[in-house]
Design a protein around this motif. Sequence first.
Motif, mmCIF file in Angstrom:
data_model
loop_
_atom_site.group_PDB
_atom_site.id
_atom_site.type_symbol
_atom_site.label_atom_id
_atom_site.label_comp_id
_atom_site.label_asym_id
_atom_site.label_seq_id
_atom_site.Cartn_x
_atom_site.Cartn_y
_atom_site.Cartn_z
ATOM 1 N N ASP A 78 80.222 51.956 42.247
ATOM 2 C CA ASP A 78 81.432 51.291 42.497
ATOM 3 C C ASP A 78 80.939 50.784 42.287
ATOM 4 O O ASP A 78 82.421 49.789 42.234
ATOM 5 N N GLU A 79 80.143 49.538 43.417
ATOM 6 C CA GLU A 79 80.450 47.833 43.258
ATOM 7 C C GLU A 79 80.007 47.322 41.916
ATOM 8 O O GLU A 79 80.510 46.463 41.637
ATOM 9 N N GLU A 81 82.065 49.176 39.222
ATOM 10 C CA GLU A 81 82.810 49.332 38.638
ATOM 11 C C GLU A 81 83.935 48.145 39.264
ATOM 12 O O GLU A 81 85.003 47.676 38.382
ATOM 13 N N GLU A 82 84.027 47.709 39.965
ATOM 14 C CA GLU A 82 84.935 46.429 40.513
ATOM 15 C C GLU A 82 84.666 45.333 39.712
ATOM 16 O O GLU A 82 85.337 44.853 39.759
ATOM 17 N N VAL A 83 83.497 45.519 39.590
ATOM 18 C CA VAL A 83 83.316 43.777 38.360
ATOM 19 C C VAL A 83 83.125 43.813 36.652
ATOM 20 O O VAL A 83 83.380 42.959 36.172
ATOM 21 N N GLU A 84 83.481 44.940 36.416
ATOM 22 C CA GLU A 84 83.439 45.927 34.909
ATOM 23 C C GLU A 84 84.657 44.736 33.854
ATOM 24 O O GLU A 84 85.683 44.586 35.208
ATOM 25 N N GLY A 86 87.618 44.521 32.653
ATOM 26 C CA GLY A 86 89.582 44.871 32.534
ATOM 27 C C GLY A 86 89.740 45.837 31.480
ATOM 28 O O GLY A 86 89.004 45.112 29.921
ATOM 29 N N ASN A 146 82.743 49.775 28.354
ATOM 30 C CA ASN A 146 82.299 49.226 29.878
ATOM 31 C C ASN A 146 81.721 48.019 30.167
ATOM 32 O O ASN A 146 81.096 47.600 30.433
#
Length: 325
Positions: A78-79, A81-84, A86, A146
Motif C-alpha cells: 500500500d505504501e 502504491e501511494e508513491v507510484e 500516476g 507502474n
Amino acid sequence: MARAIWSGSIGFGLVNVPVGLYSATEDKTVHFNQFEKGTDDRVRNKRVNEDTGKEVKYSDIVKGYDLGDGRHVIVTPDELEEVEPGRSSTIEITDFVEAADIDPVHYRRSYYLAPASDDAARPYGLLLQAMEKAGRIGIATLVMRNKQYLAAIRPHDRVLVLETMYFGDEVRDPADELPSIPRKAKFSDKDLKTAIGLIEALTTEWKPENYADTYRDRVLQLVKAKAKGREVVTDDDAEPEAEVLDLMEALRRSVDAAKSRKGAGNTETGKLKTRKAEDEKPKKKTATKKTAAKKTAAKETAAKKPAAKKTAAKKGTKRSARKAS
C-alpha cells in the motif's frame, strides 16, 4: 497478429496521435526446467524463512530496502502504491535531439509504435516523415506497468520505434569504474594506417540475416537428438593456443587474412567476371603467338622467294652456256 502491450497516444505540442506499443524483439534463448538427478521429478523454488526454514505465503511477504549496515526499511504494498507514478496514457515528447548525440549504451529495449486507428494514420505519418527529414529523435517519458521510463522515439523504415532508455545516473562512468583503461597512447602514422587497413578490409554491408546464434542451434540439435534416443558425440579436442605475435605483425597478418576471406566470399557475378578474365588471358597470349608465327612465316617466305629467283637465274645461265658450247 501481434497484440499491443500498451495503448495510449504520442503527444508533441498540441498534437496527439493514438498509438499502440508492440514488442520489436523476442527472446529465443533456450530455457530449461530443473529436475532431480536420475528422476523425472521437477524441482521448484519456494519462499522460505531463513531462520525457521518454513515456507512463507506470498500474501505475507513485504518488501524491504537494505540500508547497508545490517538494517532494513520495510515497506508495504500500500505504501509503494501511494508513491507510484500516476497512470498515464500519453507518451509526451518534450525534446528533439540529434540522433548522433545519443550513445547506444543508453538504450534498453526496442518497441514498435503503430497508429491505433485509421484516423490516427495521417498524423502518425506526418510525425514520421517530419522526423525523418529533420534527422531528429524525440525524447519522452512513458509510464508502463507502474514504472516510469525515459524513452527515445525514432523513425525507422516506415514505422516509429520507441527505445526505453537508462536514466543518466544509471549509466556508469568508465573513467571511474574501470581503472584499467589505458591513457591515450601515441601511434605512428604507419601503425594507424595498418590498423585502418584492417578495418577497411573487414568493412561490409550490414545484413542482420548473415548472423545467427550458433550456440542456440547446437543446443536445439542436442535436444532433438536426445529426444530421438540418439547418442550425442562431442568433439573434445581443445583449441590450439594462439601464436604470440607483436602488435604490428598481428595486424599485418589480420589484414592479409581479411583480404583473402573477402576475396573468397565474392558474389557469383564477381566469380564469373574473374573466370572470364582468366579465360581471356590465355586466348590473348595464343593470339599473340599465332600473329608472331604468321609474321615469322611471312619473313621466311619472303626470304625464300629471292633465293629461289637467284637459283632459277643460275640454272638459266648454265643452260645458255651449254647451248653456246
